[in-house]
Design an enzyme around this catalytic site. Structure first.
Site, mmCIF file in Angstrom:
data_model
loop_
_atom_site.group_PDB
_atom_site.id
_atom_site.type_symbol
_atom_site.label_atom_id
_atom_site.label_comp_id
_atom_site.label_asym_id
_atom_site.label_seq_id
_atom_site.Cartn_x
_atom_site.Cartn_y
_atom_site.Cartn_z
ATOM 1 N N GLU A 1 48.559 39.673 48.950
ATOM 2 C CA GLU A 1 48.034 38.866 47.837
ATOM 3 C C GLU A 1 49.115 38.576 46.802
ATOM 4 O OE1 GLU A 1 44.648 40.899 46.349
ATOM 5 O OE2 GLU A 1 43.416 40.413 48.093
ATOM 6 N N TYR B 1 41.591 52.047 36.910
ATOM 7 C CA TYR B 1 40.262 52.640 36.790
ATOM 8 C C TYR B 1 39.898 52.785 35.314
ATOM 9 C CZ TYR B 1 41.248 53.849 41.642
ATOM 10 O OH TYR B 1 41.571 53.792 42.971
ATOM 11 N N ASN C 1 31.835 52.241 47.223
ATOM 12 C CA ASN C 1 31.574 50.809 47.142
ATOM 13 C C ASN C 1 30.905 50.279 48.400
ATOM 14 O OD1 ASN C 1 31.691 48.038 46.897
ATOM 15 N ND2 ASN C 1 33.809 47.943 47.530
ATOM 16 N N CYS D 1 37.760 46.288 45.785
ATOM 17 C CA CYS D 1 38.090 47.603 45.249
ATOM 18 C C CYS D 1 39.557 47.943 45.501
ATOM 19 C CB CYS D 1 37.195 48.666 45.878
ATOM 20 S SG CYS D 1 37.129 48.588 47.660
ATOM 21 N N HIS D 2 40.200 47.203 46.394
ATOM 22 C CA HIS D 2 41.619 47.487 46.686
ATOM 23 C C HIS D 2 42.523 46.978 45.559
ATOM 24 C CE1 HIS D 2 41.013 43.397 48.342
ATOM 25 N NE2 HIS D 2 42.249 43.191 47.926
#
Length: 107
Positions: free
Chosen positions: A91, A29, A51, A59-60
DNA sequence: CACCTGACATAAT
DNA sequence: AATTATGCCAGGT
């Protein structure tokens, strides 16, 4: 109940910056705030919490500076957080035993 | 306009 | 290493 408000200019900037985060990598952030040159980690967190562009805006892929997951879908703990972690793992993001993201994974 | 809340960060204990 | 306290900015009431 509160109605949805239109995203402010600052929030839009946050969403756009978040979109630039590649899969398999995460940012913090505070890092986003520094990139925007505006606001701070707190402000960025508040923006991502609302969001409206998910999943277009990943946003994850935004976690805390210390590697902690932070929050997801408005929750700072619980099943929502578990989902976020699974998405990241899918991912290619690696976690340590304490459940924190590895430093090398942070851009 | 003043006060409160929040998906944070950093230093101190 | 983990928890606590203080400071930060932006948005809402």
């Amino acid at each position: 109940m509160s109605a949805d408000r239109k995203p402010t200019d600052f929030e839009m900037a946050v969403y756009q910056a978040t979109r630039g985060v590649p899969a398999g990598k995460v940012t913090s952030y505070g890092r986003l705030a520094a990139t925007l040159g505006r606001g701070t980690a707190r402000a960025v967190g508040s923006a991502l919490a609302r969001n409206p562009f998910a999943p277009e805006v990943p946003c994850h892929r935004v976690v805390r500076a210390d590697g902690a997951l932070g929050g997801f879908n408005g929750a700072t703990e619980g099943p929502e957080l578990a989902r976020k972690r699974r998405m990241l793992e899918q991912e290619g993001v690696r976690f340590d035993a304490a459940g924190r993201v590895r430093p090398e994974t942070m851009v």
